[in-house]
Scaffold this active site. Structure first.
Site, PDB file in Angstrom:
ATOM      1  N   SER A 191       0.849  -1.195   0.000  1.00  0.00           N
ATOM      2  CA  SER A 191       0.000   0.000   0.000  1.00  0.00           C
ATOM      3  C   SER A 191       0.878   1.236   0.000  1.00  0.00           C
ATOM      4  O   SER A 191       2.007   1.212   0.512  1.00  0.00           O
ATOM      5  CB  SER A 191      -0.898   0.026   1.244  1.00  0.00           C
ATOM      6  OG  SER A 191      -1.559   1.270   1.369  1.00  0.00           O
ATOM      7  N   TYR A 240      -1.764  -0.428  10.244  1.00  0.00           N
ATOM      8  CA  TYR A 240      -1.913  -0.841   8.844  1.00  0.00           C
ATOM      9  C   TYR A 240      -0.653  -0.508   8.054  1.00  0.00           C
ATOM     10  O   TYR A 240      -0.147  -1.346   7.282  1.00  0.00           O
ATOM     11  CB  TYR A 240      -3.123  -0.137   8.242  1.00  0.00           C
ATOM     12  CG  TYR A 240      -3.370  -0.452   6.796  1.00  0.00           C
ATOM     13  CD1 TYR A 240      -3.895  -1.683   6.402  1.00  0.00           C
ATOM     14  CD2 TYR A 240      -3.104   0.494   5.800  1.00  0.00           C
ATOM     15  CE1 TYR A 240      -4.140  -1.964   5.062  1.00  0.00           C
ATOM     16  CE2 TYR A 240      -3.350   0.219   4.467  1.00  0.00           C
ATOM     17  CZ  TYR A 240      -3.860  -1.009   4.107  1.00  0.00           C
ATOM     18  OH  TYR A 240      -4.101  -1.284   2.776  1.00  0.00           O
TER      19      TYR A 240
END
Length: 263
Positions: free
Chosen positions: A144, A157
């Protein structure tokens, strides 16, 4: 992406029932690959059926080793091999660092890190010369842009997606040193308005970081030189490229597909 031909190849896509994973599965199938969708969401069976003949669905909890063994075996048995593995399944739970819950940390560690690690383990075992497929191939991990920027409320995350990047590079080195014939790369998607992306924008507003979800999205666009959010097709095309011989000398790399946000 219509210029790449993956005819004769078999791909397994985790988290392929919806969102980015569904888009990746459709793009791989569109390029000619036979696709196995692996997901805890049994709607994946409908997604697989919508791809037409020659594709399949297997239920997979990516945190479960026995599930991985069954999923790769089903892919080889039903579709005739395994040439491409897309480790896409992941979860994001927003929280300020001062408020983060241990259970939420464990969930993200389990799905995003353990799930990817088990995918690497069983993908490499299946694709290497002594494996059930045995023809080498390409593993594509989905990291990501969060691994490359400091954005509020996604610390855990971000950490898990940074781990995906590191595992990618080590796996590529091990595969090369041991003669597995498997390339391992990852992409860093930018924000895409899927259910997960919309949820993140809503979380930013509910945590008081932005005045509204729209303001949060605007902040992301402001940080992106391309001046827009990503689209599912942007990420899917990158996966098709990394699955193909067009990327044959790209290995152990992390490719930003984020419109420049993480530069």
């Amino acid at each position: 992406m219509t210029s790449i031909d993956l005819t004769g190849r078999v791909a397994l896509v985790t988290g392929g029932a919806q969102g980015l994973g569904e888009g990746m599965a459709r793009a791989l199938a569109g390029a000619g690959a036979r696709v196995m969708i692996a997901d805890v969401n049994e709607a994946g069976a409908d997604t697989a059926a919508s791809l037409g003949e020659g594709h399949g669905y297997v239920r997979l909890d990516v945190t479960d080793e026995a599930g991985w063994e069954s999923a790769v075996a089903a892919t080889v048995d039903q579709l005739g091999g395994l040439d491409v593995l897309v480790n896409n399944a992941g979860i994001e739970i927003s929280s300020l660092i001062t408020e983060v819950e241990p259970d939420d940390i464990r969930k993200m560690l389990d799905v995003n890190i353990l799930g990817t690690a088990l995918g690497l383990k069983h993908g490499l075992r299946t694709m290497r010369p002594d494996g059930a497929a045995g023809k080498g191939g390409s593993i594509i991990n989905i990291s990501s842009v969060a691994a490359t920027i400091a954005f509020p409320a996604i610390s855990i995350y971000s950490g898990t997606k940074s781990a995906v990047d590191r595992m990618t590079r080590v796996a590529a080195m091990e595969s090369g040193k041991l003669g597995y014939g498997v390339r391992v790369n990852c992409i860093y998607p930018g924000l895409v308005p899927t259910a997960m992306g919309a949820g993140l924008a809503n979380d930013m507003a509910s945590l008081g970081l932005y005045g509204s979800p729209e303001e949060a999205v605007g902040a992301v666009i402001e940080l992106t030189p391309s001046g827009r959010l990503g689209e599912v097709e942007d990420m899917a095309d990158a996966v098709v490229f990394l699955a193909s011989d067009a990327s044959r000398f790209i290995n152990g790399a992390g490719i930003p597909v984020d419109g420049g946000m993480g530069m």
